[in-house]
Design a protein around this motif. Sequence first.
Motif, PDB file in Angstrom:
ATOM      1  N   PRO A 110       0.809  -1.224   0.000  1.00 18.16           N
ATOM      2  CA  PRO A 110       0.000   0.000   0.000  1.00 18.16           C
ATOM      3  C   PRO A 110       0.841   1.272   0.000  1.00 18.16           C
ATOM      4  O   PRO A 110       0.434   2.301  -0.521  1.00 18.16           O
ATOM      5  CB  PRO A 110      -0.825  -0.118   1.289  1.00 18.16           C
ATOM      6  CG  PRO A 110      -0.917  -1.572   1.526  1.00 18.16           C
ATOM      7  CD  PRO A 110       0.367  -2.160   1.041  1.00 18.16           C
ATOM      8  N   ASP A 111       2.058   1.202   0.563  1.00 16.91           N
ATOM      9  CA  ASP A 111       2.874   2.414   0.627  1.00 16.91           C
ATOM     10  C   ASP A 111       3.459   2.784  -0.723  1.00 16.91           C
ATOM     11  O   ASP A 111       3.638   3.952  -1.028  1.00 16.91           O
ATOM     12  CB  ASP A 111       4.027   2.224   1.621  1.00 16.91           C
ATOM     13  CG  ASP A 111       3.501   1.860   2.982  1.00 16.91           C
ATOM     14  OD1 ASP A 111       4.102   0.991   3.641  1.00 16.91           O
ATOM     15  OD2 ASP A 111       2.476   2.446   3.367  1.00 16.91           O
ATOM     16  N   LYS A 112       3.821   1.790  -1.499  1.00 22.30           N
ATOM     17  CA  LYS A 112       4.458   2.125  -2.772  1.00 22.30           C
ATOM     18  C   LYS A 112       3.644   1.609  -3.963  1.00 22.30           C
ATOM     19  O   LYS A 112       4.164   0.997  -4.877  1.00 22.30           O
ATOM     20  CB  LYS A 112       5.906   1.611  -2.827  1.00 22.30           C
ATOM     21  CG  LYS A 112       6.094   0.133  -2.589  1.00 22.30           C
ATOM     22  CD  LYS A 112       7.575  -0.203  -2.761  1.00 22.30           C
ATOM     23  CE  LYS A 112       7.877  -1.674  -2.577  1.00 22.30           C
ATOM     24  NZ  LYS A 112       7.849  -2.515  -3.743  1.00 22.30           N
ATOM     25  N   ALA A 113       2.347   1.878  -3.920  1.00 21.91           N
ATOM     26  CA  ALA A 113       1.500   1.477  -5.045  1.00 21.91           C
ATOM     27  C   ALA A 113       1.812   2.343  -6.259  1.00 21.91           C
ATOM     28  O   ALA A 113       2.042   3.550  -6.133  1.00 21.91           O
ATOM     29  CB  ALA A 113       0.030   1.642  -4.654  1.00 21.91           C
ATOM     30  N   GLU A 114       1.820   1.726  -7.435  1.00 22.75           N
ATOM     31  CA  GLU A 114       2.102   2.482  -8.655  1.00 22.75           C
ATOM     32  C   GLU A 114       0.918   3.371  -9.005  1.00 22.75           C
ATOM     33  O   GLU A 114      -0.209   3.097  -8.623  1.00 22.75           O
ATOM     34  CB  GLU A 114       2.347   1.507  -9.814  1.00 22.75           C
ATOM     35  CG  GLU A 114       3.671   0.803  -9.730  1.00 22.75           C
ATOM     36  CD  GLU A 114       3.922  -0.069 -10.941  1.00 22.75           C
ATOM     37  OE1 GLU A 114       5.060  -0.091 -11.416  1.00 22.75           O
ATOM     38  OE2 GLU A 114       2.981  -0.723 -11.401  1.00 22.75           O
ATOM     39  N   GLN A 115       1.181   4.410  -9.779  1.00 22.03           N
ATOM     40  CA  GLN A 115       0.112   5.349 -10.137  1.00 22.03           C
ATOM     41  C   GLN A 115      -0.092   5.381 -11.637  1.00 22.03           C
ATOM     42  O   GLN A 115       0.811   5.061 -12.413  1.00 22.03           O
ATOM     43  CB  GLN A 115       0.490   6.762  -9.663  1.00 22.03           C
ATOM     44  CG  GLN A 115       0.456   6.878  -8.162  1.00 22.03           C
ATOM     45  CD  GLN A 115       0.827   8.270  -7.709  1.00 22.03           C
ATOM     46  OE1 GLN A 115       1.849   8.477  -7.082  1.00 22.03           O
ATOM     47  NE2 GLN A 115       0.001   9.237  -8.049  1.00 22.03           N
ATOM     48  N   GLY A 116      -1.279   5.807 -12.033  1.00 21.43           N
ATOM     49  CA  GLY A 116      -1.546   5.983 -13.458  1.00 21.43           C
ATOM     50  C   GLY A 116      -1.744   4.690 -14.208  1.00 21.43           C
ATOM     51  O   GLY A 116      -1.453   4.604 -15.399  1.00 21.43           O
TER      52      GLY A 116
ATOM     53  N   HIS B 174      -9.884  -7.556  -2.684  1.00 24.18           N
ATOM     54  CA  HIS B 174      -8.472  -7.287  -2.397  1.00 24.18           C
ATOM     55  C   HIS B 174      -8.120  -5.841  -2.730  1.00 24.18           C
ATOM     56  O   HIS B 174      -7.547  -5.118  -1.909  1.00 24.18           O
ATOM     57  CB  HIS B 174      -7.587  -8.245  -3.198  1.00 24.18           C
ATOM     58  CG  HIS B 174      -6.148  -7.806  -3.275  1.00 24.18           C
ATOM     59  ND1 HIS B 174      -5.245  -8.040  -2.274  1.00 24.18           N
ATOM     60  CD2 HIS B 174      -5.473  -7.123  -4.243  1.00 24.18           C
ATOM     61  CE1 HIS B 174      -4.068  -7.530  -2.617  1.00 24.18           C
ATOM     62  NE2 HIS B 174      -4.174  -6.976  -3.797  1.00 24.18           N
ATOM     63  N   PHE B 175      -8.476  -5.417  -3.953  1.00 26.05           N
ATOM     64  CA  PHE B 175      -8.066  -4.070  -4.355  1.00 26.05           C
ATOM     65  C   PHE B 175      -8.822  -2.993  -3.584  1.00 26.05           C
ATOM     66  O   PHE B 175      -8.278  -1.926  -3.310  1.00 26.05           O
ATOM     67  CB  PHE B 175      -8.242  -3.894  -5.868  1.00 26.05           C
ATOM     68  CG  PHE B 175      -7.121  -4.505  -6.658  1.00 26.05           C
ATOM     69  CD1 PHE B 175      -7.298  -5.710  -7.318  1.00 26.05           C
ATOM     70  CD2 PHE B 175      -5.883  -3.893  -6.717  1.00 26.05           C
ATOM     71  CE1 PHE B 175      -6.251  -6.297  -8.021  1.00 26.05           C
ATOM     72  CE2 PHE B 175      -4.831  -4.467  -7.425  1.00 26.05           C
ATOM     73  CZ  PHE B 175      -5.018  -5.675  -8.072  1.00 26.05           C
ATOM     74  N   LEU B 176     -10.065  -3.282  -3.210  1.00 27.13           N
ATOM     75  CA  LEU B 176     -10.818  -2.296  -2.429  1.00 27.13           C
ATOM     76  C   LEU B 176     -10.126  -2.055  -1.096  1.00 27.13           C
ATOM     77  O   LEU B 176      -9.861  -0.924  -0.693  1.00 27.13           O
ATOM     78  CB  LEU B 176     -12.248  -2.798  -2.229  1.00 27.13           C
ATOM     79  CG  LEU B 176     -13.170  -1.927  -1.392  1.00 27.13           C
ATOM     80  CD1 LEU B 176     -13.321  -0.549  -1.982  1.00 27.13           C
ATOM     81  CD2 LEU B 176     -14.543  -2.592  -1.246  1.00 27.13           C
ATOM     82  N   SER B 177      -9.803  -3.138  -0.388  1.00 25.15           N
ATOM     83  CA  SER B 177      -9.155  -2.964   0.911  1.00 25.15           C
ATOM     84  C   SER B 177      -7.729  -2.452   0.742  1.00 25.15           C
ATOM     85  O   SER B 177      -7.242  -1.663   1.552  1.00 25.15           O
ATOM     86  CB  SER B 177      -9.175  -4.267   1.703  1.00 25.15           C
ATOM     87  OG  SER B 177      -8.611  -5.301   0.948  1.00 25.15           O
ATOM     88  N   PHE B 178      -7.061  -2.854  -0.349  1.00 23.04           N
ATOM     89  CA  PHE B 178      -5.686  -2.405  -0.590  1.00 23.04           C
ATOM     90  C   PHE B 178      -5.632  -0.888  -0.715  1.00 23.04           C
ATOM     91  O   PHE B 178      -4.831  -0.208  -0.055  1.00 23.04           O
ATOM     92  CB  PHE B 178      -5.163  -3.069  -1.868  1.00 23.04           C
ATOM     93  CG  PHE B 178      -3.783  -2.653  -2.299  1.00 23.04           C
ATOM     94  CD1 PHE B 178      -3.593  -1.612  -3.191  1.00 23.04           C
ATOM     95  CD2 PHE B 178      -2.669  -3.318  -1.816  1.00 23.04           C
ATOM     96  CE1 PHE B 178      -2.328  -1.231  -3.592  1.00 23.04           C
ATOM     97  CE2 PHE B 178      -1.393  -2.947  -2.221  1.00 23.04           C
ATOM     98  CZ  PHE B 178      -1.231  -1.898  -3.106  1.00 23.04           C
ATOM     99  N   TYR B 179      -6.513  -0.326  -1.560  1.00 23.69           N
ATOM    100  CA  TYR B 179      -6.432   1.118  -1.786  1.00 23.69           C
ATOM    101  C   TYR B 179      -6.984   1.917  -0.617  1.00 23.69           C
ATOM    102  O   TYR B 179      -6.555   3.050  -0.380  1.00 23.69           O
ATOM    103  CB  TYR B 179      -7.149   1.481  -3.096  1.00 23.69           C
ATOM    104  CG  TYR B 179      -6.319   1.133  -4.320  1.00 23.69           C
ATOM    105  CD1 TYR B 179      -6.765   0.199  -5.243  1.00 23.69           C
ATOM    106  CD2 TYR B 179      -5.083   1.735  -4.538  1.00 23.69           C
ATOM    107  CE1 TYR B 179      -5.994  -0.134  -6.353  1.00 23.69           C
ATOM    108  CE2 TYR B 179      -4.312   1.408  -5.641  1.00 23.69           C
ATOM    109  CZ  TYR B 179      -4.773   0.468  -6.539  1.00 23.69           C
ATOM    110  OH  TYR B 179      -4.012   0.147  -7.629  1.00 23.69           O
TER     111      TYR B 179
END
Lengths: 266, 300
Positions: free
Chosen positions: A13-19, A37-42
């Motif tokens: 979660p700290d270094k999630a890629e953007q764009g 997974h992605f809902l809780s991740f973000y």
Amino acid sequence: MFPELNHLLNTTPDKAEQGKLTLLCDAKTDGSFLVHHFLSFYLKANCKVCFVALVQSFSHYGIVGQKLGVSLTAARERGQLVFLEALKTSVDIFFQPPVEPHPLQFLREASAGNLQPLFEFVREALKPEDGGEAKWRHPVLLVDDLSVLLSLGVGAVAVLDFIHYCRATVCTELKGNVVALVHDSGDSEDEENDLLLSGLSHQSHLILRAEGLATGFCRDVHGQLRVLWRRPSWPAAQRDRSLTYQYKIQDKTVSFFAKGLSPAVL
Amino acid sequence: MLESLVAFGGLVLLRDSIEWEGRDFLKALIKKSALCGKQIHVLGCEVSEEEFREGLDSGINSRVVYHDLFRDPLNWSKTGEAFPGGPLGALRTMCRLTDPRPVTVALDSLSWLLLHFPCSTVCQTLRALCHQDSCGGDRSPGERVNVLGLLHEELHAPGPLGALGSLAQIEVSLRGTMGQASAHILYRKPGHRPTYQTQWFSILPDFSLDLQEGPPLQSQPHPDSHTVLVDPTSHVTFNLHLSKKERETRDSLALPFQFSSEKQQALLRSGPSQASGHILYEPDAYDDLDLEDPDDDLDI
């Protein structure tokens, strides 16, 4: 979120890629665990999330979110989560007087229209707040799922245009991410769904494909996950472009292992 | 290889797939065209200008004009910033370029155009684009516009693919195996038979092409940090290994259908001189050995 899946995708979660546009698809199995997974991740990554939920109710996602350690109710109250509960709001179109273009306006139209009102809703939900410092990190759009839009009479090209505009606004302009789930009909000849899936695959940076096992249902191995990294190509030379793992879904987590090496069958 | 693809005028069709993306190859061709002194016009419908220009150095970028149809192709924002006439209008404008320098037009992508406009309209516009010298203008008769069109194969039925293929002078299909990309090129010169060429390549970070001889003969096992190294033979309930004595017994066993020299001798010994192999038959009274009708079923 599932820590093992983060490890596979080499992200936290700290270094999630953007764009990036991430495409989730499932064939002969239920890939909704990836959506949870992605809902809780973000949410854990402190991002502003706009969730267009077309197939399940808010409480359904809330219950699963609780198991994964996030409270959707609290996130919605503090403004981090904008939740479009289509199952509830769709009846408003028919039983309430039309005030302004409703996000699900296409349900009223006789001919297959475009999804511009839905895009306007997403853009409004994720636009950066005026003045002051940003409370949240980059915005994220999550859609569950796009195949149901085809069933509701929207054309595949209209859905592709919607995701195109979301990509242009959320990914390119706001440097956020888009995650969308599409079902793969597999054997049945659904040309519109195949067009949607192929078109989205070409637009995506990352494709996660959950497949049922070719041999059928198994108690200890629930399916197979194929991960394909697409653009950009050359940084991925340092890692594998595509990986395949098998998985088992448990109550609060999903465990991944290499093909054929499930602990239960060794 | 790249020289042959950018030198001639006409349509070069780049067919890519989900597995083997074609945009990098398109950028490699654009770089080659720019180094040959051409001006590049890009009709960008699928990626942003920033993403498209990424990786190309400033010299190449200065020769590239990007017509941005990514941000608002359908004029949803109604701010008036969208290209007048939409993407088709932009494409028709390119048919009337007045730039005297040699020009290359890159379409990213033809698939987007085919999904939004009828196939016949797209083909007619492409034909007008490729044959600009016959439309007049300042271009010298021998210099046709080079058009590079990116096409995603999976999105279209065989009909439109065939129509575009017949318009194209060169068709490049991007495939690959074992992590190595390949280009299968079909050259169609009018009056000649079509010729095929296959070239293995990889694209370097600066979008130059590194041509290779063929796919790697043996795929290197990647040091996969994800796989837990478990030995599946460690906890089985049956014996997988042979002792030395068992191995010797197994090796010395003669297989039943193997034609060894002993068997050959045994067969040779059983010649016609042995009486035990002879059959004696005495026909009895009921036997009717009729050579014309041995089964006795003909109605003669």
